[in-house]
Design an enzyme around this catalytic site. Structure first.
Site, short mmCIF file in Angstrom:
data_model
loop_
_atom_site.label_atom_id
_atom_site.label_comp_id
_atom_site.label_asym_id
_atom_site.label_seq_id
_atom_site.Cartn_x
_atom_site.Cartn_y
_atom_site.Cartn_z
N GLU A 54 0.82 -1.20 0.00
CA GLU A 54 0.00 0.00 0.00
C GLU A 54 0.86 1.26 0.00
O GLU A 54 0.60 2.22 -0.73
CB GLU A 54 -0.93 0.02 1.22
CG GLU A 54 -1.87 -1.17 1.30
CD GLU A 54 -1.32 -2.31 2.13
OE1 GLU A 54 -2.10 -2.91 2.89
OE2 GLU A 54 -0.10 -2.60 2.03
N CYS A 86 -0.14 0.25 7.63
CA CYS A 86 -0.66 0.61 6.32
C CYS A 86 -2.05 1.22 6.40
O CYS A 86 -2.42 2.07 5.59
CB CYS A 86 -0.67 -0.62 5.41
SG CYS A 86 0.97 -1.22 5.00
N ALA A 155 12.53 -39.80 -1.66
CA ALA A 155 12.80 -40.32 -3.00
C ALA A 155 13.05 -41.81 -2.85
O ALA A 155 13.97 -42.23 -2.13
CB ALA A 155 14.02 -39.64 -3.61
N ARG A 185 13.78 -26.72 -2.63
CA ARG A 185 14.60 -26.11 -1.57
C ARG A 185 14.62 -24.59 -1.67
O ARG A 185 14.59 -23.88 -0.66
CB ARG A 185 16.03 -26.64 -1.65
CG ARG A 185 16.23 -28.06 -1.18
CD ARG A 185 17.69 -28.45 -1.32
NE ARG A 185 17.95 -29.84 -0.93
CZ ARG A 185 19.11 -30.45 -1.10
NH1 ARG A 185 20.12 -29.79 -1.66
NH2 ARG A 185 19.26 -31.70 -0.72
N THR A 197 21.71 -38.81 9.06
CA THR A 197 21.86 -38.56 7.63
C THR A 197 23.17 -37.83 7.35
O THR A 197 23.87 -38.13 6.36
CB THR A 197 20.67 -37.72 7.11
OG1 THR A 197 19.48 -38.50 7.22
CG2 THR A 197 20.87 -37.32 5.66
N LEU A 205 22.83 -29.94 1.12
CA LEU A 205 21.52 -29.37 1.47
C LEU A 205 21.27 -27.96 0.95
O LEU A 205 20.18 -27.44 1.12
CB LEU A 205 21.30 -29.39 3.00
CG LEU A 205 21.36 -30.76 3.68
CD1 LEU A 205 21.09 -30.61 5.18
CD2 LEU A 205 20.36 -31.71 3.06
N GLU A 268 14.01 -33.43 4.99
CA GLU A 268 14.72 -34.32 4.07
C GLU A 268 15.46 -35.43 4.82
O GLU A 268 16.30 -36.12 4.24
CB GLU A 268 15.72 -33.53 3.22
CG GLU A 268 15.08 -32.66 2.16
CD GLU A 268 16.05 -32.33 1.04
OE1 GLU A 268 16.85 -33.19 0.65
OE2 GLU A 268 16.00 -31.17 0.57
N GLY A 270 16.25 -38.92 7.20
CA GLY A 270 16.03 -40.34 6.96
C GLY A 270 14.79 -40.87 7.62
O GLY A 270 13.96 -40.11 8.15
N ALA A 276 9.63 -39.71 13.51
CA ALA A 276 9.41 -38.86 14.67
C ALA A 276 8.43 -37.74 14.36
O ALA A 276 7.54 -37.42 15.17
CB ALA A 276 10.74 -38.29 15.16
#
Length: 341
Positions: A54, A86, A155, A185, A197, A205, A268, A270, A276
């Site tokens: 605005e 605003c 994957a 990502r 991992t 990453l 991403e 494991g 969890a």
């Protein structure tokens, strides 16, 4: 003459301008219309610390904003942060009418419509509200739920394996699918893996250039777990910021990320970390790449998540299906009792 609906469509286009960050602030666009319905000025928010949509439009309009109609994708804010409210800026500029799409779900900023009405401005809300809310879906989720939206990416082979018996996993999916992951990502605020991992795969990453991915702001790289991360790990290089959260509790991890203004997490990790989050009810969407390959044995994508009978299965609603290279990409949402796709 431009109708208010047409102006809202244009405001949505402005809000979605390529390169505008998806957080921590919402993406907002604004179109100012003269009393005769012609376009006076346009504006959009370019990220935290920059003028709101605005104010951007009002600055372009100058004194001609008096008597105009402001069409804005999100209810004008009513609080002072890095910039002023605003709603008051619109009042001070002499705008006669405000039409907005999505009502502001943020209690710290809501109330703009009330302020405008109290000042004698004609206010109408809800125009193309669904489209406006879709534009800022993860921001809205984070504001209303008090935690980031979590997308779990996996994957696998056709039989659900993420690695062979000997532990090898590169590469299950095609180069096109891997490029697609980098685009994902680039769209999130944080990428999360577990220490397991990091120790097993030494992932990087960060977002890599290539495959049509434009690298701008890198996501925060997050390692969850109590074990130390080896000093030479690729995740600790200077390409992107990294934080190590020494916890096994997904809620604690998300609380720490909320404090960092993270609104969309890409999980991403494991099978143990994924389990969890699933067990805690903290997975909101799934991005699954399926390669046309079979292993017959090896690590599965999800460890024990506490679902011992078929009736306890976590059911998903598929929202997208596409062929990416040789692989199939499935997008799905985890629906709660009170939500709709």
């Amino acid at each position: 003459m431009t109708t208010e609906t047409d102006a809202m469509r244009r405001a949505l286009e402005l809000a979605a301008t390529p390169g505008v960050p998806t957080g921590p602030n919402p993406r907002v666009g604004c179109v100012l219309l003269r009393p005769d319905g012609s376009v006076l000025a346009e504006g959009f928010h370019r990220g935290a610390g920059t003028p709101h949509a605005e104010v951007d439009a009002l600055a372009r309009a100058g004194a001609a904003a008096r008597g105009a109609t402001a069409v804005v994708t999100l209810e004008p804010c009513n609080h002072t942060g890095r910039t002023g409210p605003c709603a008051q800026a619109l009042v001070d500029a002499g705008v006669a009418r405000v039409v907005f799409g999505q009502a502001d779900p943020n209690p710290a900023a809501a109330g703009g419509a009330q302020t405008l009405r109290a000042a004698g401005v004609d206010v109408v809300g809800g125009l193309l509200a669904d489209r406006a809310a879709e534009l800022n879906a993860t921001w809205t989720f984070a504001v209303t739920h008090g935690r980031p939206f979590v997308t779990w990416k996996a994957a696998t082979t056709l039989d659900g394996r993420i690695a062979a018996v000997d532990g090898t996993s590169r590469w299950i999916t095609s180069p096109e699918a891997r490029a697609d992951v980098h685009a994902l990502r680039a769209a999130v605020d944080a990428v999360v893996v577990g220490t397991g991992t990091v120790l097993a795969d030494d992932p990087h990453l960060a977002v890599r250039d290539g495959g049509g991915v434009a690298v701008g702001r890198q996501p925060l790289r997050v390692v969850v777990g109590r074990r130390d991360v080896p000093p030479g790990s690729r995740v600790l290089d200077g390409v992107a910021p990294t934080v190590h959260l020494r916890t096994h509790d997904p809620r604690e991890a998300l609380a720490a990320l909320t404090a960092r203004d993270v609104q969309h997490v890409l999980l991403e990790g494991g099978p143990v970390l994924a389990a969890a989050f699933v067990r805690a009810g903290l997975v909101d969407a799934v991005r699954w790449y399926v390669a046309p390959a079979l292993l017959g044995a090896g690590a599965a994508a999800l460890a024990d998540a506490g679902m011992s009978t078929i009736s306890a299965a976590l059911r998903l609603t598929v929202t997208g299906l596409a062929l990416v290279g040789a692989d199939v990409r499935i997008d799905a949402r985890v629906l709660r009792a009170h939500e709709e796709v």
